[in-house]
Write an enzyme that holds these catalytic residues in place. Structure first.
Site, PDB file in Angstrom:
ATOM      1  N   ASP A  35       0.855  -1.188   0.000  1.00 49.08           N
ATOM      2  CA  ASP A  35       0.000   0.000   0.000  1.00 49.08           C
ATOM      3  C   ASP A  35       0.893   1.241   0.000  1.00 49.08           C
ATOM      4  O   ASP A  35       1.904   1.304   0.701  1.00 49.08           O
ATOM      5  CB  ASP A  35      -0.917   0.005   1.221  1.00 49.08           C
ATOM      6  CG  ASP A  35      -2.054   1.008   1.094  1.00 49.08           C
ATOM      7  OD1 ASP A  35      -3.207   0.578   0.965  1.00 49.08           O
ATOM      8  OD2 ASP A  35      -1.773   2.230   1.119  1.00 49.08           O
ATOM      9  N   ILE A  36       0.519   2.228  -0.792  1.00 47.05           N
ATOM     10  CA  ILE A  36       1.326   3.442  -0.940  1.00 47.05           C
ATOM     11  C   ILE A  36       1.313   4.297   0.339  1.00 47.05           C
ATOM     12  O   ILE A  36       2.225   5.090   0.567  1.00 47.05           O
ATOM     13  CB  ILE A  36       0.803   4.246  -2.164  1.00 47.05           C
ATOM     14  CG1 ILE A  36       1.889   5.104  -2.775  1.00 47.05           C
ATOM     15  CG2 ILE A  36      -0.421   5.079  -1.823  1.00 47.05           C
ATOM     16  CD1 ILE A  36       1.526   5.681  -4.135  1.00 47.05           C
ATOM     17  N   ASN A  90     -12.975  -3.076   2.507  1.00 45.51           N
ATOM     18  CA  ASN A  90     -13.898  -1.951   2.615  1.00 45.51           C
ATOM     19  C   ASN A  90     -14.852  -2.015   1.428  1.00 45.51           C
ATOM     20  O   ASN A  90     -14.416  -2.174   0.292  1.00 45.51           O
ATOM     21  CB  ASN A  90     -13.129  -0.622   2.582  1.00 45.51           C
ATOM     22  CG  ASN A  90     -12.212  -0.454   3.786  1.00 45.51           C
ATOM     23  OD1 ASN A  90     -12.525  -0.916   4.877  1.00 45.51           O
ATOM     24  ND2 ASN A  90     -11.077   0.193   3.578  1.00 45.51           N
ATOM     25  N   GLY A  96     -15.804   3.056   3.495  1.00 48.00           N
ATOM     26  CA  GLY A  96     -14.436   3.575   3.429  1.00 48.00           C
ATOM     27  C   GLY A  96     -13.675   3.185   2.173  1.00 48.00           C
ATOM     28  O   GLY A  96     -12.467   3.385   2.088  1.00 48.00           O
ATOM     29  N   GLN A  97     -14.391   2.627   1.182  1.00 45.25           N
ATOM     30  CA  GLN A  97     -13.704   2.227  -0.057  1.00 45.25           C
ATOM     31  C   GLN A  97     -13.438   3.450  -0.924  1.00 45.25           C
ATOM     32  O   GLN A  97     -14.341   4.271  -1.141  1.00 45.25           O
ATOM     33  CB  GLN A  97     -14.566   1.220  -0.836  1.00 45.25           C
ATOM     34  CG  GLN A  97     -13.856   0.658  -2.059  1.00 45.25           C
ATOM     35  CD  GLN A  97     -14.675  -0.409  -2.776  1.00 45.25           C
ATOM     36  OE1 GLN A  97     -15.816  -0.693  -2.412  1.00 45.25           O
ATOM     37  NE2 GLN A  97     -14.079  -0.988  -3.815  1.00 45.25           N
ATOM     38  N   HIS A 103     -10.375  -5.178  -3.355  1.00 45.46           N
ATOM     39  CA  HIS A 103      -9.065  -5.461  -2.775  1.00 45.46           C
ATOM     40  C   HIS A 103      -9.194  -5.827  -1.313  1.00 45.46           C
ATOM     41  O   HIS A 103     -10.061  -5.317  -0.604  1.00 45.46           O
ATOM     42  CB  HIS A 103      -8.110  -4.266  -2.932  1.00 45.46           C
ATOM     43  CG  HIS A 103      -8.677  -2.978  -2.427  1.00 45.46           C
ATOM     44  ND1 HIS A 103      -9.563  -2.234  -3.174  1.00 45.46           N
ATOM     45  CD2 HIS A 103      -8.500  -2.300  -1.267  1.00 45.46           C
ATOM     46  CE1 HIS A 103      -9.908  -1.147  -2.492  1.00 45.46           C
ATOM     47  NE2 HIS A 103      -9.279  -1.168  -1.317  1.00 45.46           N
ATOM     48  N   HIS A 105      -7.074  -5.769   2.213  1.00 42.85           N
ATOM     49  CA  HIS A 105      -5.914  -5.213   2.904  1.00 42.85           C
ATOM     50  C   HIS A 105      -5.375  -6.284   3.840  1.00 42.85           C
ATOM     51  O   HIS A 105      -6.146  -6.893   4.586  1.00 42.85           O
ATOM     52  CB  HIS A 105      -6.323  -4.025   3.790  1.00 42.85           C
ATOM     53  CG  HIS A 105      -6.899  -2.849   3.069  1.00 42.85           C
ATOM     54  ND1 HIS A 105      -6.168  -1.704   2.839  1.00 42.85           N
ATOM     55  CD2 HIS A 105      -8.138  -2.620   2.551  1.00 42.85           C
ATOM     56  CE1 HIS A 105      -6.947  -0.807   2.213  1.00 42.85           C
ATOM     57  NE2 HIS A 105      -8.133  -1.338   2.025  1.00 42.85           N
TER      58      HIS A 105
HETATM   59  P1  5GP Z   1      -9.747   1.478   0.210  1.00 43.48           P
HETATM   60  O1  5GP Z   1      -9.924   2.693   1.068  1.00 43.48           O
HETATM   61  O2  5GP Z   1     -10.376   1.639  -1.156  1.00 43.48           O
HETATM   62  O3  5GP Z   1     -10.160   0.202   0.888  1.00 43.48           O
HETATM   63  O4  5GP Z   1      -8.201   1.319   0.031  1.00 43.48           O
HETATM   64  C1  5GP Z   1      -7.476   1.870  -1.014  1.00 43.48           C
HETATM   65  C2  5GP Z   1      -6.033   1.768  -0.633  1.00 43.48           C
HETATM   66  O5  5GP Z   1      -5.260   1.922  -1.798  1.00 43.48           O
HETATM   67  C3  5GP Z   1      -5.565   2.842   0.359  1.00 43.48           C
HETATM   68  O6  5GP Z   1      -5.023   2.211   1.508  1.00 43.48           O
HETATM   69  C4  5GP Z   1      -4.512   3.629  -0.425  1.00 43.48           C
HETATM   70  O7  5GP Z   1      -3.422   4.023   0.360  1.00 43.48           O
HETATM   71  C5  5GP Z   1      -4.106   2.651  -1.517  1.00 43.48           C
HETATM   72  N1  5GP Z   1      -3.703   3.256  -2.775  1.00 43.48           N
HETATM   73  C6  5GP Z   1      -4.363   4.235  -3.459  1.00 43.48           C
HETATM   74  N2  5GP Z   1      -3.729   4.524  -4.605  1.00 43.48           N
HETATM   75  C7  5GP Z   1      -2.643   3.710  -4.654  1.00 43.48           C
HETATM   76  C8  5GP Z   1      -1.599   3.544  -5.616  1.00 43.48           C
HETATM   77  O8  5GP Z   1      -1.539   4.192  -6.665  1.00 43.48           O
HETATM   78  N3  5GP Z   1      -0.653   2.609  -5.334  1.00 43.48           N
HETATM   79  C9  5GP Z   1      -0.690   1.862  -4.188  1.00 43.48           C
HETATM   80  N4  5GP Z   1       0.303   0.977  -4.012  1.00 43.48           N
HETATM   81  N5  5GP Z   1      -1.668   1.987  -3.272  1.00 43.48           N
HETATM   82  C10 5GP Z   1      -2.624   2.901  -3.504  1.00 43.48           C
END
Ligand code: 5GP
Length: 116
Positions: A35-36, A90, A96-97, A103, A105
């Site tokens: 995760d970034i 999420n 929170g998505q 995906h 986590h």
């Molecule tokens: P969500 O909130 O949709 O469950 O999680 C999305 C996740 O993707 C977040 O934890 C965010 O930090 C990560 N993320 C968003 N954009 C990128 C990206 O371009 N590269 C990577 N490696 N992670 C990303």
């Protein structure tokens, strides 16, 4: 064109190697990368290569995809020799998505608090 746009989340671009990511695992069905913006010492995202925007839009046709995603989590835990981890999905804006490509986590590398 609008359909293509809806498929082009950042994760679809990572699958196509159009944007870089620290890929740590890949199999026929799934890809995993760091995760970034990590929320734990180890924070890995596991995604199906096939596009599904969110868990709540899964149908019976996605049962194998969902099984493959969870099994990839198992393989990654072994590969990284994790002693324990938390898996979070999420679903939807209210869940929170933020990226609309399913995906999981994986959070690990530290003692995670249990639910009270
Ligand atoms: P969500 O909130 O949709 O469950 O999680 C999305 C996740 O993707 C977040 O934890 C965010 O930090 C990560 N993320 C968003 N954009 C990128 C990206 O371009 N590269 C990577 N490696 N992670 C990303």
């Amino acid at each position: 064109r609008s359909i293509q746009y809806s498929f082009s989340t950042v994760f679809d671009k990572i699958i196509k190697r159009q944007i870089p990511a620290k890929i740590i695992y890949e199999d026929k069905h799934c890809l995993a990368f760091e995760d970034i913006n990590p929320k734990a010492k180890i924070h890995v995202l596991v995604i199906p290569k096939e596009h599904l925007d969110r868990l709540s839009n899964a149908t019976e046709q996605h049962i194998n995809l969902l099984g493959n995603l969870m099994y990839a989590v198992n393989r990654i835990g072994k590969q990284l020799q994790l002693e324990g981890y938390r898996v979070i999905i999420n679903d939807g804006q209210k869940g929170g998505q933020t990226v609309f490509h399913l995906h999981a986590h994986i959070l690990s590398g530290e003692n995670l608090p249990g639910f009270e």
